[in-house]
Design an enzyme around this catalytic site. Structure first.
Site, mmCIF file in Angstrom:
data_model
loop_
_atom_site.group_PDB
_atom_site.id
_atom_site.type_symbol
_atom_site.label_atom_id
_atom_site.label_comp_id
_atom_site.label_asym_id
_atom_site.label_seq_id
_atom_site.Cartn_x
_atom_site.Cartn_y
_atom_site.Cartn_z
ATOM 1 N N HIS A 225 4.179 13.808 2.625
ATOM 2 C CA HIS A 225 4.502 12.451 3.075
ATOM 3 C C HIS A 225 3.476 11.464 2.539
ATOM 4 O O HIS A 225 2.284 11.589 2.785
ATOM 5 C CB HIS A 225 4.524 12.401 4.604
ATOM 6 N N ALA B 232 5.595 4.849 4.102
ATOM 7 C CA ALA B 232 5.577 4.257 5.433
ATOM 8 C C ALA B 232 6.650 4.920 6.292
ATOM 9 O O ALA B 232 7.568 5.569 5.791
ATOM 10 C CB ALA B 232 5.826 2.754 5.331
ATOM 11 N N ARG C 75 1.507 4.170 -4.754
ATOM 12 C CA ARG C 75 1.546 5.604 -4.472
ATOM 13 C C ARG C 75 2.045 6.452 -5.646
ATOM 14 O O ARG C 75 1.912 7.681 -5.618
ATOM 15 C CB ARG C 75 2.461 5.855 -3.273
ATOM 16 N N ARG D 166 5.274 -13.568 17.274
ATOM 17 C CA ARG D 166 6.208 -13.145 16.229
ATOM 18 C C ARG D 166 6.649 -11.728 16.538
ATOM 19 O O ARG D 166 5.813 -10.856 16.799
ATOM 20 C CB ARG D 166 5.518 -13.192 14.855
ATOM 21 N N GLY E 177 -4.431 3.545 2.876
ATOM 22 C CA GLY E 177 -3.903 2.878 1.693
ATOM 23 C C GLY E 177 -4.332 1.426 1.626
ATOM 24 O O GLY E 177 -4.636 0.903 0.551
ATOM 25 N N GLU E 178 -4.361 0.751 2.772
ATOM 26 C CA GLU E 178 -4.794 -0.647 2.810
ATOM 27 C C GLU E 178 -6.269 -0.756 2.479
ATOM 28 O O GLU E 178 -6.700 -1.697 1.796
ATOM 29 C CB GLU E 178 -4.513 -1.238 4.193
ATOM 30 N N ASP F 156 5.257 -0.355 12.591
ATOM 31 C CA ASP F 156 4.772 0.850 11.915
ATOM 32 C C ASP F 156 3.273 0.664 11.773
ATOM 33 O O ASP F 156 2.824 -0.187 11.007
ATOM 34 C CB ASP F 156 5.447 0.997 10.549
ATOM 35 N N SER G 135 0.819 -1.212 0.000
ATOM 36 C CA SER G 135 0.000 0.000 0.000
ATOM 37 C C SER G 135 0.857 1.269 0.000
ATOM 38 O O SER G 135 0.327 2.367 -0.193
ATOM 39 C CB SER G 135 -0.942 0.013 1.209
ATOM 40 N N HIS G 136 2.166 1.124 0.212
ATOM 41 C CA HIS G 136 3.061 2.280 0.203
ATOM 42 C C HIS G 136 4.152 2.140 -0.860
ATOM 43 O O HIS G 136 5.152 2.864 -0.820
ATOM 44 C CB HIS G 136 3.696 2.466 1.580
ATOM 45 N N ARG H 3 8.101 -10.322 9.731
ATOM 46 C CA ARG H 3 7.518 -10.684 8.434
ATOM 47 C C ARG H 3 8.170 -9.880 7.312
ATOM 48 O O ARG H 3 8.524 -10.421 6.262
ATOM 49 C CB ARG H 3 6.014 -10.425 8.439
ATOM 50 N N THR I 28 -4.829 9.273 9.484
ATOM 51 C CA THR I 28 -4.590 7.914 9.975
ATOM 52 C C THR I 28 -3.423 7.897 10.974
ATOM 53 O O THR I 28 -3.237 6.920 11.692
ATOM 54 C CB THR I 28 -4.285 6.940 8.823
#
Length: 332
Positions: A119, A122, A51, A302, A186-187, A177, A46-47, A307, A159
């Site tokens: 901006h 992320a 974009r 985790r 964005g998601e 983050d 999403s970033h 990830r 957000t």
């Protein structure tokens, strides 16, 4: 959804060419393209290339300077301000972070405030860079209103993401983050594009009703904060740090000033770095590792950032939405 495989070099070159052909000089295009490629590399889709059309729209409208020349100013021995010269945030961050790292390594604490930037990326890029130098990094920024405070049905907050990174000697840092909304916008937009639902209660539709339809949230609706009033309090804190303390625009002011070209609004960013060695002492890493050992001994846990770092080890192509690739190519 149809996808097109692109290598990391091809992702970078697509971003760089599109930005260069629409008003970015080499220095600015390199900073943004690197940020976009790193997002795709780590799975932060999403970033990433998602974009680029917005970046280009803001260049075409002349809202953003593609040849910006950010400059550092020392406010105190520990506090640095970067005037972004109305360019994209990755360029200002590239200028400011090395000086923040040097200052914090000397004095134990450092603050970097960034003004007059746009901006769209992320925040883990900057906090991870700080942590890779054995420092703790914290960053936050506001945006145009899309999130309702607890109890409200109309947006006031952006957000308002916050990122935190903790260094680990000879290991990848702990990094998170996260938006203070239930999801990053964005998601939500990616989910709407791809025809996926979002968790029920992610946001409200235009009638103020909870929904799992991302299109209803993104078009006339509003996101909610995570954790109700708890997330709302953190989002308020970020407005005050990233706008009130930095001396740049609150989310509602960014909305009033923005030309709504589809690109990022103007605003500021607050970044703080801390030296665990100067503050906690030389055994800081060994002490923290005991905590991480306890944490990972629990089944199902985790560590934050794991990830993304696992994704980073994959050197193969990334599968990018074909319609997005064609759209970016049409803008070159």
């Amino acid at each position: 959804m149809n996808t097109t495989p692109l290598s990391l070099d091809e992702i970078y070159n697509l971003a760089y060419t599109s930005l260069s052909n629409n008003g970015c000089d080499e220095y600015n295009a390199e900073a943004v393209s690197t940020t976009v490629m790193h997002a795709e590399r780590d799975g932060s889709v999403s970033h990433g290339l998602f974009r680029i059309p917005g970046y280009i729209a803001s260049l075409k409208s002349k809202k953003v300077k593609g040849n910006s020349k950010p400059s550092n100013i020392f406010l105190t021995q520990n506090a640095i301000r970067v005037d972004g010269d109305y360019g994209f945030a990755p360029t200002a961050i590239k200028v400011g972070i090395p000086l923040l790292i040097d200052t914090t390594s000397k004095h134990g604490v450092g603050v970097l405030t960034i003004t007059n930037t746009h901006h769209f990326a992320a925040l883990w890029h900057e906090t991870e860079a700080i942590a890779e130098n054995n420092l703790i990094g914290i960053a936050c920024t506001a945006y145009k209103p899309s999130v309702a405070p607890a109890g409200a049905k109309k947006p006031l907050f952006g957000t308002n993401p916050i990122s935190f990174a903790w260094p680990r000697k000879n290991k990848t840092p702990i990094v998170y983050d996260m938006a203070t909304s239930t999801m990053a916008m964005g998601e939500v937009q990616v989910a709407a594009r791809d025809g996926h639902k979002v968790p029920y209660g992610t946001g409200l539709n235009k009638d103020g009703k909870k929904t799992d339809n991302p299109s209803e949230i993104a078009n006339g609706g509003v996101l909610l904060t995570f954790g109700d009033y708890k997330g709302s309090a953190i989002a308020m804190m970020i407005e005050l740090l990233a706008a009130g303390l930095v001396g740049d625009l609150f989310s509602f002011e960014a909305k009033d000033e923005d030309n709504n070209d589809g690109g990022p609004a103007r605003g500021g960013e607050f970044i703080m770095a801390l030296s665990p060695e100067l503050i906690a002492g030389k055994d800081w890493n060994e002490h923290a590792e005991k905590f991480f050992k306890q944490m990972t001994s629990l089944e199902g846990v985790r560590l934050p950032g794991q990830r993304r770092h696992n994704n980073r080890n994959d050197k193969g192509p990334r599968h990018i939405n074909t319609n997005l690739v064609e759209k970016i190519k049409s803008l070159i």
